[in-house]
Enzyme design. Structure first.
Site, short mmCIF file in Angstrom:
data_model
loop_
_atom_site.label_atom_id
_atom_site.label_comp_id
_atom_site.label_asym_id
_atom_site.label_seq_id
_atom_site.Cartn_x
_atom_site.Cartn_y
_atom_site.Cartn_z
N LYS A 136 -18.47 2.95 -16.70
CA LYS A 136 -18.83 1.53 -16.82
C LYS A 136 -20.34 1.38 -17.01
CE LYS A 136 -18.70 -2.92 -14.44
NZ LYS A 136 -18.11 -3.74 -13.37
N HIS A 274 14.35 13.26 -47.42
CA HIS A 274 13.99 11.89 -47.02
C HIS A 274 14.79 11.42 -45.81
CE1 HIS A 274 11.80 12.07 -50.71
NE2 HIS A 274 12.88 12.14 -51.43
#
Length: 513
Positions: A136, A274
């Site tokens: 932070k 596919h």
């Protein structure tokens, strides 16, 4: 004034060398427990946490770094006079660098004999708190969670005496990803422990497996991530023995191939294009199975993906060598077979244990949609013949029943609307992804051509109209397997009886979108 670094790690890889480099750069080292002992034994002078806090470790080590003397030194903003005055008032010394990695929660979960109590004790509290505090305050504090960043940090410290803001910001982003992933594993474990199947907030953690060259198309970026505890038979566990790097489309197709083969126990080969099977074949040997799969559609196999559920021998490899293929997946290869296949430098050859233990199957799968994600159980249903219902007057022969069983396994893996025409050992025609079922049936029948005598049909969902039965009758097909469940079931059954067709209802649908 010397800078301060706080080092406390469970994974001690490279930590001694890193700490020595920091000391050489005039850092003081604060440390705890086993890390401090290791650094001390290496001849480094370190400061114990309790020397900083004035408080001893307590509660079996559960509380040691959760103290204002630590977090004040991490969170104090260097650009605010009020912060600096306050830490000075309370004699808090600033901490400039943190290197922390966390208790081995994931590794503990992976142990088959880990008790709940042991797992809970490996939930780190102080570590994530220090990391988050430091991250932070990245404007002033450098925060590391991995040895991968040692070189970057040390290079900058040696060159300019501090790390750049860009580096600190980058490292902070890594920290928050790291702690979020850690917490996600804990949340998943606890949800499972108490039986929460649909949490109000879904959290999942994945680890980067591979950055891909591109996605579905070459203007799309893509990456491959793995679950922390990958299931058996998963592509993340595959060993690539030959060929180019796998692409996004390769991975999608290969995953579909693996899912198909896991439903077959006899020697079986599936060929995909596919994400749809263009041929599935079985045999007494894996070579026989390959021949059956090839003959199912010798045109579409070009550029396809082949998956085999037995070791590949030289004879089978030689057959595959004659065809252009993208990927071959099998549990193993004889040295002779691998040598044959490796003659094609671009052919991707993967070794993968294809065994699927039901206990190992991931309970759910996720599919992304714009702005969200869909979650569902995996379709691992494997209905048994004895659960099926013959709904027509004519009963299937033994030969027909064997073919229907094969068809039902195969059609589960074809995109809806799905139709397969098969015999007992291979697919003859596959109709996939059409907007109506009769369209899929026509495609499958056209592909099967002159092989329809004695063939059977599998449909992934019910026949909503009687037109499909009329079509089957006109092509001499006498056996059908489907889930049932249409409001027109009675009409379809009556028409099947009229044409002396045997029909089985399985009671389970296998849509695959």
């Amino acid at each position: 004034m010397k800078k301060r670094a706080l080092i406390s790690v469970s994974d001690k890889t490279g930590v001694v060398e890193f700490a020595k480099a920091l000391v050489a750069l005039d850092f003081e080292i604060i440390s705890t427990g086993g890390t401090k002992q290791l650094l001390d034994e290496a001849g480094l002078t370190t400061i114990a946490i309790d020397e900083v806090t004035g408080f001893p470790e307590m509660l079996d080590g559960r509380v040691k770094t959760l103290h204002p003397m630590i977090h004040g030194g991490l969170l104090a903003r260097r650009d605010l006079a009020t912060h600096l005055e306050k830490v000075k008032e309370h004699q808090i010394e600033l901490i400039d660098l943190v290197y922390v990695n966390l208790y081995p929660f994931k590794e503990t979960l992976a142990k088959p004999d880990a008790t709940h109590e042991l797992i809970i004790e490996n939930i780190d509290i102080g570590g994530p708190s220090m990391l988050r505090s430091a991250a932070k305050n990245y404007a002033a504090v450098t925060t590391l969670v991995s040895p991968q960043d040692f070189e970057r940090v040390l290079t900058e410290l040696e060159a300019i005496g501090e790390t750049s803001l860009t580096t600190r910001e980058y490292l902070a982003a890594k920290v928050f990803s790291h702690t979020a992933y850690y917490d996600a594993l804990i949340a998943q474990y606890m949800n499972q422990k108490v039986g929460i199947q649909t949490p109000e907030v879904l959290v999942n953690g994945y680890e980067l497996q591979q950055t891909l060259r591109y996605g579905e198309n070459n203007h799309q970026a893509a990456s491959f991530y793995r679950q922390p505890f990958s299931t058996s038979g998963s592509l993340v566990n595959a060993e690539q023995l030959n060929g180019k790097e796998l692409s996004y489309n390769n991975l999608r197709d290969a995953d579909a191939a693996v899912r198909i083969i896991q439903d077959f126990t006899e020697p079986t080969v599936a060929v995909l294009k596919h994400m749809n099977p263009c041929g599935i074949g079985t045999g007494t040997t894996i070579e026989d199975a390959f021949v059956a799969a090839y003959e199912a559609d010798p045109v579409s196999i070009f550029g396809g993906i082949v998956v085999l559920n037995r070791e590949v021998d030289a004879a089978t490899a030689e057959r595959m060598h004659q065809i252009f293929l993208e990927i071959i997946i099998a549990p193993s290869y004889t040295p002779e077979a691998l040598a044959i296949l490796s003659k094609k430098k671009n052919l991707r050859v993967l070794a993968l244990d294809l065994t699927r233990e039901e206990a190992d199957v991931a309970p759910v799968e996720l599919t992304s949609v714009l702005g969200g994600v869909l979650v569902q159980d995996l379709d691992t249903a494997t209905e048994q013949d004895e659960q099926w219902e013959v709904v027509t007057k004519r009963q299937p022969t033994e030969e027909e029943l064997a073919a229907l069983s094969f068809a039902w396994k195969a059609v589960k893996h074809v995109k809806s609307n799905a139709i397969v025409i098969t015999n007992a050992t291979r697919t003859l025609g596959v109709g996939a992804g059409q907007m109506n079922r009769i369209g899929s049936l026509k495609i499958a029948a056209e592909q099967a051509a002159d092989q329809l005598e004695g063939a059977v049909v599998g449909s992934d969902a019910f026949f909503p109209m009687s037109d499909s039965i009329e079509f089957l009758a006109s092509h001499g097909i006498k056996a059908v397997i489907q889930p049932g469940g249409s409001i027109k079931d009675a009409e379809v059954i009556a028409l099947a009886d009229e044409h002396d067709i045997t029909m089985i209802f399985t009671g389970t649908r296998h849509f695959k979108h």
